[in-house]
Scaffold this motif. Sequence first.
Motif, mmCIF file in Angstrom:
data_model
loop_
_atom_site.group_PDB
_atom_site.id
_atom_site.type_symbol
_atom_site.label_atom_id
_atom_site.label_comp_id
_atom_site.label_asym_id
_atom_site.label_seq_id
_atom_site.Cartn_x
_atom_site.Cartn_y
_atom_site.Cartn_z
ATOM 1 N N UNK A 1 0.971 -1.093 -0.291
ATOM 2 C CA UNK A 1 0.045 -0.177 -0.526
ATOM 3 C C UNK A 1 0.980 1.428 0.323
ATOM 4 N N UNK A 2 1.968 1.323 0.599
ATOM 5 C CA UNK A 2 2.573 2.289 0.798
ATOM 6 C C UNK A 2 3.627 2.860 -0.576
ATOM 7 N N UNK B 1 3.128 5.816 -3.111
ATOM 8 C CA UNK B 1 3.780 6.251 -3.733
ATOM 9 C C UNK B 1 3.251 6.415 -5.437
ATOM 10 N N UNK C 1 12.909 6.170 -1.597
ATOM 11 C CA UNK C 1 11.548 6.505 -0.596
ATOM 12 C C UNK C 1 11.286 6.376 0.178
ATOM 13 N N UNK C 2 10.835 4.834 -0.578
ATOM 14 C CA UNK C 2 9.905 3.978 0.263
ATOM 15 C C UNK C 2 10.650 2.455 0.780
ATOM 16 N N UNK D 1 13.845 3.125 3.465
ATOM 17 C CA UNK D 1 12.920 3.938 4.719
ATOM 18 C C UNK D 1 12.600 2.609 5.412
ATOM 19 N N UNK D 2 11.716 1.982 4.679
ATOM 20 C CA UNK D 2 10.961 0.966 5.271
ATOM 21 C C UNK D 2 11.696 -0.466 5.603
ATOM 22 N N UNK E 1 13.798 6.148 15.443
ATOM 23 C CA UNK E 1 12.977 7.397 16.297
ATOM 24 C C UNK E 1 11.299 7.092 16.411
ATOM 25 N N UNK E 2 10.982 7.039 14.941
ATOM 26 C CA UNK E 2 9.728 6.600 14.448
ATOM 27 C C UNK E 2 8.641 5.211 14.363
ATOM 28 N N UNK E 3 9.768 3.985 14.923
ATOM 29 C CA UNK E 3 9.025 2.740 14.739
ATOM 30 C C UNK E 3 8.766 2.620 16.507
#
Lengths: 252, 259
Positions: free
Chosen positions: B159-160, B164, B177-178, B181-182, B257-259
């Motif tokens: 889905x991500x 995009x 970009x996806x 980072x993922x 930091x986001x996970x």
Amino acid sequence: MAELLQVEQIYKNFDTAKGSLSVIENVSFTQQEGELITIVGASGSGKTTLLRIIAGLESANQGVIRLQGKPIEEPGPERAMVFQQSALMPWLTVAQNVQFSLRSLGLSGETQAYRVQDAIARVGLKGFESFAPKQLSGGMQQRVGIARAIAVQPKLLLCDEPFASVDAMTRQTLQQDLQKVVLEGNTSALMVTHDIEEAIYLGSRVIVLSSRPARIMEIIHVDIPYPRDPLVRTRSDFQDLRERIWKMLQIQ
Amino acid sequence: MENAANSVIKHSITPAWVYSLLLLVGVLAIWQTLSSFKLINPLFLSSPQEIVIAGVDLLVSGELLVHLKLSAYIYAIGMVSGCLVGALLGMAMGWWRRFGDIVDPYVVFFSAMPRVALYPVFIMIMGVGDLSRILIVFIGVLFPMLFNAYVGAKQTSRQLIEVAQVFGYNRREIFYKVVFPSSMPYLMAGFRNGVTLGMILVVVSEFFGASGGLGQQIAVTAQFFQTPFMYAWVMYTSLLALGFVKITDWMERRLLWWS
């Protein structure tokens, strides 16, 4: 009003182990500029597939879709989409997620920043710009998804059951937000839902789809002027429409 | 009731590290006492005091730095090249599914294989020089990195990627970009594996035929029963490994930091 979207005789089959399965059969309709159309049908009726074809994420086996006269072949930001799950990049902040949609537009940094701020304000998330998605509630995440789509200033906003996964209270707020965004932002929206009440509440026209294969059973005009108050649900003509669509979806 | 609640709060105020430190002091005290009364054979286990003296000696004489440099050189080249190649190859396998499917069985085979087993082979072909050592570290780090990168790239949410696509990203942009980072949490996990594994392989590879390095010093001092020095080298090696793990922790906190 000018014609925005023309959907002409769309057919879609899925190839399965048991052979070809028809999911969409001969679907045609047109959408005017500034119009908010809702598509309602049972779960698994092929309505999401139809929206994905219009988004360009899937191709039809037959038929043409035109946006302002030009045939659609691939996805593009002029048809921004709000997804069922908010589908935010977890590693980006709220502001960065909204800006994600703007990168391919070739805007200046200043314009991008302005649009991001504007979109965030319009969905009521001012002050949450630097939050991570996981710090937000489901409803707020969905708002970021909406902000991301409207920041593009799309000609057509595609919404795939955007409020299906949030609680009833939040859903009502988000429905009004969407209504406001479409009315104020001089954009158009095409929204898929399985919630009959939501379809009537938001749509100037409701396209009722049969279940697999999806065919158009009827396109119903909703003669209730915008902006619509949540209380219009209690009107008798609203109730009549709801019953009518409900029966249509039961019979097949 | 109120008193009970207060005492719970008071207990949680003393940080755990205070007790950890007390435990260490206690163990060292018992150890030192046993050694002083000659209850431990000093040939096999030196007293804490002797080890500290040996350690200070290595530091002051500059010997520590000499051997540290030799090991660091092997470690750095092996780590950097192994991580880079592993990450790139793993991401490529996850991105080009067909390629990944073809290579997959070999990756599984080599991941399961104890990499140290290859060291004699390297020595046979390239001798006991730095090249063999760098290569064993490279191979050791490569596979955990590759495997994690592969899984990371593969698990990227469909889905991500579609998000995009809808907003006009091309394939290359989607990768940067996806997908990249993922995959970051997976890359970090592979790196964490590689950091400790690489360290082990440097030390083990230096046991044989090295002219210097932490592992070589441990082996030589053991051979000559210079027990305090041997333990001092082991301590320095452990402290170094601990330092790397702490740096990795810090990197992970910054990057994820986001996970």
